[in-house]
Design a protein around this motif. Structure first.
Motif, PDB file in Angstrom:
ATOM      1  N   VAL A 175       1.054  -1.232   0.091  1.00 41.66           N
ATOM      2  CA  VAL A 175       0.047   0.549  -0.060  1.00 41.66           C
ATOM      3  C   VAL A 175       0.657   1.309   0.185  1.00 41.66           C
ATOM      4  CG1 VAL A 175      -2.389   1.042   1.024  1.00 41.66           C
ATOM      5  CG2 VAL A 175      -1.763  -1.225   1.405  1.00 41.66           C
ATOM      6  N   HIS A 215       1.978   5.228   0.722  1.00 44.47           N
ATOM      7  CA  HIS A 215       0.684   6.289   1.067  1.00 44.47           C
ATOM      8  C   HIS A 215       1.919   7.618   0.745  1.00 44.47           C
ATOM      9  CE1 HIS A 215      -1.414   3.659   3.976  1.00 44.47           C
ATOM     10  NE2 HIS A 215      -0.232   3.228   4.200  1.00 44.47           N
ATOM     11  N   ASP A 216       1.304   8.423  -0.201  1.00 42.43           N
ATOM     12  CA  ASP A 216       1.957   9.613  -0.579  1.00 42.43           C
ATOM     13  C   ASP A 216       1.814  10.488   0.102  1.00 42.43           C
ATOM     14  OD1 ASP A 216      -0.746  10.236  -1.656  1.00 42.43           O
ATOM     15  OD2 ASP A 216      -0.251   9.734  -3.838  1.00 42.43           O
ATOM     16  N   GLU A 217       0.946  11.208   0.965  1.00 45.98           N
ATOM     17  CA  GLU A 217       0.697  11.314   1.739  1.00 45.98           C
ATOM     18  C   GLU A 217       1.420  11.751   2.766  1.00 45.98           C
ATOM     19  OE1 GLU A 217      -3.682  11.704   1.868  1.00 45.98           O
ATOM     20  OE2 GLU A 217      -3.576  12.625  -0.056  1.00 45.98           O
ATOM     21  N   LEU A 218       1.436  13.062   3.525  1.00 43.71           N
ATOM     22  CA  LEU A 218       1.843  13.399   5.174  1.00 43.71           C
ATOM     23  C   LEU A 218       2.014  12.547   5.986  1.00 43.71           C
ATOM     24  CD1 LEU A 218       3.661  16.724   4.008  1.00 43.71           C
ATOM     25  CD2 LEU A 218       4.843  14.284   4.148  1.00 43.71           C
TER      26      LEU A 218
END
Lengths: 211, 10
Positions: B5, B7-10
């Protein structure tokens, strides 16, 4: 990257800088919950273990800044300016937040792997990590203006992320239900504070709760 | 099959 996420991230960064500067300039961490700051350090540590998975320079840089700043804040509160730490008012039982967040992460996650469960834990943990700070404000019945600005910037960040998620859902068909639900919970916890901030602090008054 | 998976956000 869209405008909501960028402004959200900048708001988050601003909150962290405001807090560090406040403590550094006043040489005091009065009114700041050390417990919330420890929880944030745990949040960033468990979430950014995926640092080796390169997404972008921006992403990597922000992750490093958030981790470093959270540890610096904890250091200032518990070591350097320990004498000014108001621990008598920082009495929230954090185990009631950490344990349920962890159990929930074990039960509801995208993938049952160590990294993924820790990422999920960090999302659940972050949504409630501010509670010791809000509890402290309600216990003392007031907050310095600078602490209010910190809380406003920190609360706005997740609210802006909600707009980012709506935008991404409509434009990219991308959505992450775990982040969305936790983000909504997180934002709702700030609502009462947002109301006081807008009706009092922005009008030049001190944030004071009715007795 | 490896399912990662991202996760490209902070």
């Amino acid at each position: 990257m869209n405008i909501f996420r960028l402004v959200g991230d900048l708001s988050h960064l601003l909150a962290i800088i405001i807090l560090l500067l406040k403590i550094w300039k006043t040489r005091s961490c009065a009114g700041i919950s050390g417990k919330s700051q420890i929880l944030f350090a745990i949040v960033y540590t468990s979430r950014y273990l995926d640092l080796p998975n390169f997404v972008s320079m921006y992403n990597t840089l922000m992750k490093i800044v958030f981790i470093a700043a959270s540890y610096a804040t904890v250091y200032l509160i518990y070591m350097k300016f320990k004498a000014t730490y108001d621990h008598n008012h920082d009495t929230f039982r954090v185990e009631f937040l950490v344990l349920p967040s962890f159990v929930l992460a074990l039960l509801i996650n995208h993938d049952f792997t160590v990294l993924e469960v820790l990422w999920t834990f960090s999302i659940y943990m972050e949504s409630v990590a501010i509670l010791p700070q809000l509890f402290m404000v309600s216990k003392t019945g007031e907050a310095e203006s600078i602490t209010s600005h910190y809380l406003f910037a920190l609360g706005s960040y997740r609210a802006l992320y909600i707009l980012n998620w709506i935008y991404r859902y409509t434009t990219e068909d991308h959505y992450d239900l775990i982040a969305i639900v936790a983000g909504i919970v997180q934002t709702v916890l700030y609502c009462d504070f947002f109301y006081l901030y807008i009706t009092k602090v922005l009008k030049g008054k001190k944030l004071q709760l009715p007795a | 099959i490896e399912s990662v998976v991202t996760h490209d956000e902070l």
